[in-house]
Motif scaffolding. Structure first.
Motif, PDB file in Angstrom:
ATOM      1  N   ARG B 122     -14.727   0.990  94.213  1.00  0.00           N
ATOM      2  CA  ARG B 122     -15.020   1.340  95.593  1.00  0.00           C
ATOM      3  C   ARG B 122     -14.948   2.854  95.826  1.00  0.00           C
ATOM      4  NH1 ARG B 122     -15.211  -2.516  99.660  1.00  0.00           N
ATOM      5  NH2 ARG B 122     -16.500  -4.153  98.761  1.00  0.00           N
ATOM      6  N   ARG B 123     -13.933   3.488  95.241  1.00  0.00           N
ATOM      7  CA  ARG B 123     -13.753   4.923  95.481  1.00  0.00           C
ATOM      8  C   ARG B 123     -14.906   5.734  94.893  1.00  0.00           C
ATOM      9  NH1 ARG B 123      -9.420   8.701  92.499  1.00  0.00           N
ATOM     10  NH2 ARG B 123     -10.806   8.008  90.840  1.00  0.00           N
ATOM     11  N   ASP B 124     -15.319   5.358  93.666  1.00  0.00           N
ATOM     12  CA  ASP B 124     -16.288   6.195  92.948  1.00  0.00           C
ATOM     13  C   ASP B 124     -17.674   5.579  92.884  1.00  0.00           C
ATOM     14  OD1 ASP B 124     -14.189   8.003  92.377  1.00  0.00           O
ATOM     15  OD2 ASP B 124     -13.535   6.699  90.744  1.00  0.00           O
ATOM     16  N   ARG B 125     -17.821   4.401  93.489  1.00  0.00           N
ATOM     17  CA  ARG B 125     -19.117   3.714  93.480  1.00  0.00           C
ATOM     18  C   ARG B 125     -19.658   3.567  92.060  1.00  0.00           C
ATOM     19  NH1 ARG B 125     -19.082   6.667  98.263  1.00  0.00           N
ATOM     20  NH2 ARG B 125     -19.332   5.374 100.118  1.00  0.00           N
ATOM     21  N   THR B 126     -18.803   3.090  91.149  1.00  0.00           N
ATOM     22  CA  THR B 126     -19.213   2.802  89.771  1.00  0.00           C
ATOM     23  C   THR B 126     -19.190   1.282  89.602  1.00  0.00           C
ATOM     24  OG1 THR B 126     -16.908   3.170  89.134  1.00  0.00           O
ATOM     25  CG2 THR B 126     -18.448   4.964  88.732  1.00  0.00           C
ATOM     26  N   PRO B 127     -20.347   0.625  89.673  1.00  0.00           N
ATOM     27  CA  PRO B 127     -20.362  -0.844  89.784  1.00  0.00           C
ATOM     28  C   PRO B 127     -20.023  -1.588  88.504  1.00  0.00           C
ATOM     29  CG  PRO B 127     -22.604   0.032  89.821  1.00  0.00           C
ATOM     30  CD  PRO B 127     -21.688   1.222  89.849  1.00  0.00           C
ATOM     31  N   ASN B 128     -19.927  -0.882  87.363  1.00  0.00           N
ATOM     32  CA  ASN B 128     -19.560  -1.550  86.107  1.00  0.00           C
ATOM     33  C   ASN B 128     -18.398  -0.788  85.482  1.00  0.00           C
ATOM     34  OD1 ASN B 128     -21.704  -3.770  85.464  1.00  0.00           O
ATOM     35  ND2 ASN B 128     -22.874  -2.035  86.254  1.00  0.00           N
ATOM     36  N   VAL B 129     -17.196  -1.210  85.824  1.00  0.00           N
ATOM     37  CA  VAL B 129     -16.012  -0.450  85.413  1.00  0.00           C
ATOM     38  C   VAL B 129     -14.921  -1.391  84.907  1.00  0.00           C
ATOM     39  CG1 VAL B 129     -15.221  -0.386  87.822  1.00  0.00           C
ATOM     40  CG2 VAL B 129     -14.270   1.234  86.171  1.00  0.00           C
ATOM     41  N   VAL B 244     -16.949  -2.415  76.241  1.00  0.00           N
ATOM     42  CA  VAL B 244     -18.264  -1.843  76.540  1.00  0.00           C
ATOM     43  C   VAL B 244     -19.370  -2.758  76.008  1.00  0.00           C
ATOM     44  CG1 VAL B 244     -19.789   0.117  76.060  1.00  0.00           C
ATOM     45  CG2 VAL B 244     -17.374   0.513  76.640  1.00  0.00           C
ATOM     46  N   LEU B 245     -19.204  -3.252  74.784  1.00  0.00           N
ATOM     47  CA  LEU B 245     -20.250  -4.095  74.188  1.00  0.00           C
ATOM     48  C   LEU B 245     -20.287  -5.480  74.840  1.00  0.00           C
ATOM     49  CD1 LEU B 245     -19.889  -3.209  70.411  1.00  0.00           C
ATOM     50  CD2 LEU B 245     -21.910  -2.822  71.834  1.00  0.00           C
ATOM     51  N   ALA B 246     -19.144  -6.075  75.074  1.00  0.00           N
ATOM     52  CA  ALA B 246     -19.132  -7.451  75.574  1.00  0.00           C
ATOM     53  C   ALA B 246     -19.480  -7.515  77.056  1.00  0.00           C
ATOM     54  CB  ALA B 246     -17.769  -8.094  75.318  1.00  0.00           C
ATOM     55  N   PHE B 247     -18.944  -6.571  77.846  1.00  0.00           N
ATOM     56  CA  PHE B 247     -19.133  -6.636  79.294  1.00  0.00           C
ATOM     57  C   PHE B 247     -20.259  -5.728  79.788  1.00  0.00           C
ATOM     58  CE2 PHE B 247     -14.703  -8.027  78.889  1.00  0.00           C
ATOM     59  CZ  PHE B 247     -14.681  -9.130  79.726  1.00  0.00           C
ATOM     60  N   GLY B 248     -20.668  -4.773  78.955  1.00  0.00           N
ATOM     61  CA  GLY B 248     -21.719  -3.858  79.402  1.00  0.00           C
ATOM     62  C   GLY B 248     -21.252  -2.871  80.460  1.00  0.00           C
ATOM     63  N   VAL B 249     -19.938  -2.588  80.512  1.00  0.00           N
ATOM     64  CA  VAL B 249     -19.468  -1.570  81.452  1.00  0.00           C
ATOM     65  C   VAL B 249     -19.818  -0.178  80.923  1.00  0.00           C
ATOM     66  CG1 VAL B 249     -17.595  -2.971  82.383  1.00  0.00           C
ATOM     67  CG2 VAL B 249     -17.169  -1.501  80.391  1.00  0.00           C
ATOM     68  N   ASP B 250     -19.941   0.795  81.813  1.00  0.00           N
ATOM     69  CA  ASP B 250     -20.193   2.172  81.368  1.00  0.00           C
ATOM     70  C   ASP B 250     -19.081   3.120  81.809  1.00  0.00           C
ATOM     71  OD1 ASP B 250     -20.776   2.229  84.026  1.00  0.00           O
ATOM     72  OD2 ASP B 250     -22.847   2.897  83.807  1.00  0.00           O
ATOM     73  N   GLY B 289     -23.366   6.878  77.022  1.00  0.00           N
ATOM     74  CA  GLY B 289     -23.293   7.145  78.451  1.00  0.00           C
ATOM     75  C   GLY B 289     -22.024   6.614  79.080  1.00  0.00           C
ATOM     76  N   THR B 290     -21.026   6.280  78.252  1.00  0.00           N
ATOM     77  CA  THR B 290     -19.814   5.643  78.757  1.00  0.00           C
ATOM     78  C   THR B 290     -18.712   6.673  78.992  1.00  0.00           C
ATOM     79  OG1 THR B 290     -20.339   3.599  77.609  1.00  0.00           O
ATOM     80  CG2 THR B 290     -18.045   3.915  78.252  1.00  0.00           C
ATOM     81  N   SER B 291     -18.129   6.625  80.169  1.00  0.00           N
ATOM     82  CA  SER B 291     -17.020   7.510  80.513  1.00  0.00           C
ATOM     83  C   SER B 291     -15.700   6.838  80.147  1.00  0.00           C
ATOM     84  CB  SER B 291     -17.079   7.798  82.013  1.00  0.00           C
ATOM     85  OG  SER B 291     -15.852   8.313  82.458  1.00  0.00           O
ATOM     86  N   ILE B 292     -14.858   7.549  79.386  1.00  0.00           N
ATOM     87  CA  ILE B 292     -13.524   7.048  79.041  1.00  0.00           C
ATOM     88  C   ILE B 292     -12.518   8.003  79.679  1.00  0.00           C
ATOM     89  CG2 ILE B 292     -11.992   6.298  77.164  1.00  0.00           C
ATOM     90  CD1 ILE B 292     -14.635   5.022  76.722  1.00  0.00           C
ATOM     91  N   GLU B 293     -11.678   7.489  80.555  1.00  0.00           N
ATOM     92  CA  GLU B 293     -10.771   8.346  81.324  1.00  0.00           C
ATOM     93  C   GLU B 293      -9.350   7.794  81.279  1.00  0.00           C
ATOM     94  OE1 GLU B 293     -12.362   8.157  85.385  1.00  0.00           O
ATOM     95  OE2 GLU B 293     -14.243   7.646  84.402  1.00  0.00           O
TER      96      GLU B 293
END
Lengths: 322, 322
Positions: B122-129, B244-250, B289-293
């Motif tokens: 919600r905060r960052d509007r990243t729909p696949n997290v 990342v591979l199984a869920f397709g999150v970025d 294209g995946t962000s790791i934080e």
């Protein structure tokens, strides 16, 4: 749409064979055909199959709403493109647009495992289902709370490249110990051949054993073949436990070429999961209500799912867009 | 709802401490407080914290829409229940109903990692997290295409019990080689102590080293501590590749007690993923294209997510139900 046309063509393009179905709005199969895949002329073959299928429908040809294509590889269903489909294409192909332009029929494209999962969900009304295809490669299609999972990258469900064994062999993808490298058809064949090379007299298998040969020999009691099957089943059972725990699905259906082994594969998978449930309260909680099945051989789940997706796209698209 | 009351109370109940926040409709924090968790009187403590928080809001107390509780364990957010929350409860507790009855405020409950993932989305509007919490245990919260994943079993996101190492130690859950058994805080501490026992002179660590001690020593260049951190980072990197591979999150955000190590943990994770991308075109495609934080220390993501979920429930619930 209940009184309008409601037939859809579904085509599942595999590495070796291509299946075509036509289904109506009740998922009844009106037409079904399987041909060898022509990997050198992939799009031409698909377009030809669509035209032949429409012709075969004769007086009902006007009732065809659209075409769904189930393909392996990295599928972007929103863009209608596919790339990295092993044995078939490597460059990106705008397959949906090409097919639509050539046939005049609205065309959608989906990953084959996702199309199969969608069909299982719709047919049986199981809103949390994983379809695990085990053949030359391994991938999953996932429906979660009734929504087909595609992912930000279009790669969701690539569980064949989740780590299975840190000490396992290098996978064709380049990483070590992927699930695909220890439990797909080629991995089963290679493990059997390695054991044969160590002691050829210990097994009925030969130097060129296929995965199907391994399952046949295991069914007849060959100890080496049985050990190889149990190795693959152990890895697949762990992957299934992972699908259930990570995604929260309560139904896992195994398909693909390796699933043709039926109970010879399913029984050791169930034994492994039974052992994990005895060891762990968490595994028991997660797996107790989970159905583990093998897709009946000859079921064109990918093609039927592609047809269902084509029908859904036609029904939900604005009329002006068609 | 834009001109009505829009404050929500979020409480994140951890094994050792409990965080309380009040946020408004812009996610601004109006009130924030952390207290030690009273594991012997869990529900009483929560009810008391809600009452004290409402009192602290003084003239704005009337603006509180509801309460969100973020808790560990097996959470059924639809039923409002939790069980198997390690260190806190084992029997099922109808926590939402108990809190609501005692405070008069509509109350929702969610798994702590899911609440945190919802807040990040919600905060960052990243729909696949994916939010990966690494502390005493390991779990993930997943938002996929903007939908919070709960699963048929309510167990979705239990990635701490996906297999990491078939030869690894027995996990507290009872299975062998779970991710939690090789990469959570206790596993890091145990691995360091085992290395200390082999050769105490090789490290500044002692027989009672904690995970935090291990990261401190690694930061100062201790070779044994560095090797232990790299072992944990390797397992976490593989788990992230799996997410990342199984869920397709970025986007993957790491939180929990172990994440307090910051760059000492993140740098080796990134090195591992870099190596996998060099080895595999598939890993490169998925991870490029995946962000790791790492979640900034002191961010009460679970409590803020719980408040956001309480606000959402209040806004979407029929007025008559409130």
């Amino acid at each position: 749409m209940s009184d309008g046309p409601a037939l859809a063509i579904g085509i599942d393009v595999g590495g070796t064979k291509t299946a075509v179905v036509v289904t109506d709005e009740t998922d009844r199969v009106l037409y079904e055909r399987t041909v060898p895949t022509n990997a050198d002329a992939w799009t031409d073959q698909i377009v030809g199959l669509v035209r032949e299928t429409v012709a075969a429908l004769e007086s009902r040809a006007d009732e065809v709403l659209g075409v769904g294509l189930a393909v392996p590889g990295h599928v972007d269903s929103r863009q209608g493109t596919v790339r990295m489909a092993v044995n078939v294409v490597r460059d990106e192909v705008a397959l949906a647009a090409v097919c639509q332009a050539a046939t005049g029929l609205p065309t959608v494209i989906e990953h084959d495992a996702r199309a199969a999962a969608f069909w299982l969900y719709r047919r049986d009304r199981t809103p949390n289902v994983a379809y695990l295809t085990v053949g030359t490669g391994i991938a999953a299609g996932l429906v979660l709370d009734g929504v087909l999972l595609r992912g930000a990258t279009g790669l969701a469900g690539e569980v064949g490249h989740v780590l299975a064994d840190p000490d396992g062999p290098i996978c064709p993808c380049g990483m070590r110990g992927c699930l695909e490298a220890v439990a797909a058809g080629p991995a089963i064949a290679r493990a059997a051949r390695e054991r044969w090379a160590t002691d050829p007299s210990a097994t009925v298998l030969s130097a060129d054993a296929s995965a199907a040969d391994v399952f046949d020999a295991a069914r007849r009691g060959d100890a080496v073949a049985t050990a190889v099957v149990e190795m693959a089943a152990r890895h697949l059972a762990r992957a299934i436990r992972g699908l259930v725990l990570a995604f929260g699905v309560d139904r896992v259906v195994i398909g693909g070429g390796v699933a043709a082994a039926g109970d010879t594969l399913l029984a050791p998978i169930r034994r492994e999961l039974h052992d994990e449930r005895k060891a762990s309260g968490l595994a028991e909680t997660a797996l107790a209500g989970t159905s583990i099945e093998i897709l009946p051989p000859g079921t064109n789940a990918g093609a039927r799912g592609a047809a269902a997706l084509a029908r859904e796209a036609a029904v939900t698209a604005p009329a002006a867009a068609r």
